[in-house]
Design an enzyme around this catalytic site. Structure first.
Site, PDB file in Angstrom:
ATOM      1  N   ASP A  53       0.808  -1.022   0.199  1.00 39.38           N
ATOM      2  CA  ASP A  53      -0.089  -0.010   0.065  1.00 39.38           C
ATOM      3  C   ASP A  53       0.963   1.138  -0.201  1.00 39.38           C
ATOM      4  O   ASP A  53       1.934   1.141   0.408  1.00 39.38           O
ATOM      5  CB  ASP A  53      -0.955  -0.008   0.763  1.00 39.38           C
ATOM      6  CG  ASP A  53      -1.869  -0.962   1.566  1.00 39.38           C
ATOM      7  OD1 ASP A  53      -2.295  -1.542   0.427  1.00 39.38           O
ATOM      8  OD2 ASP A  53      -2.414  -1.699   2.514  1.00 39.38           O
ATOM      9  N   ASP A  71      -7.050  -1.489  -5.029  1.00 39.73           N
ATOM     10  CA  ASP A  71      -8.112  -1.541  -3.476  1.00 39.73           C
ATOM     11  C   ASP A  71      -9.084   0.103  -4.113  1.00 39.73           C
ATOM     12  O   ASP A  71      -9.982  -0.105  -3.995  1.00 39.73           O
ATOM     13  CB  ASP A  71      -7.069  -0.331  -1.874  1.00 39.73           C
ATOM     14  CG  ASP A  71      -6.678  -1.412  -1.228  1.00 39.73           C
ATOM     15  OD1 ASP A  71      -6.882  -2.527  -1.635  1.00 39.73           O
ATOM     16  OD2 ASP A  71      -5.764  -1.053  -0.449  1.00 39.73           O
TER      17      ASP A  71
END
Length: 86
Positions: A53, A71
């Protein structure tokens, strides 16, 4: 177990989309975003052992959870599914 949990709901929706698929631009886009998000996170899990991330927003003292492009695809797809069944 975490990988299984991350793949369970997307696989359910992929099967649901395929079985009930009505071909239009919105559904095609949602299916592509879902599949892209699943494959992106799966790639990271297989190659790196974790999902990388890297997008981070901070608003004053509030820090939004860190996320990645996959995401975003999954989030947009879920919003489309909610609108589809609304």
């Amino acid at each position: 177990d975490e990988l299984r949990a991350q793949l369970t709901w997307p696989l359910y929706f992929i099967i649901k989309f395929i079985s009930d698929f009505k071909e239009n631009k919105r559904n095609t886009l949602a299916f592509g975003l879902l599949l892209g998000g699943c494959l992106g996170n799966l790639y990271d899990r297989v190659i790196y052992g974790y999902v990388r991330d890297f997008i981070y927003f901070k608003f004053g003292s509030y820090s939004y959870p860190i996320f990645n492009i996959a995401d975003i695809g999954g989030w947009l797809c879920r919003k489309n599914v909610i609108l589809l069944f609304w």
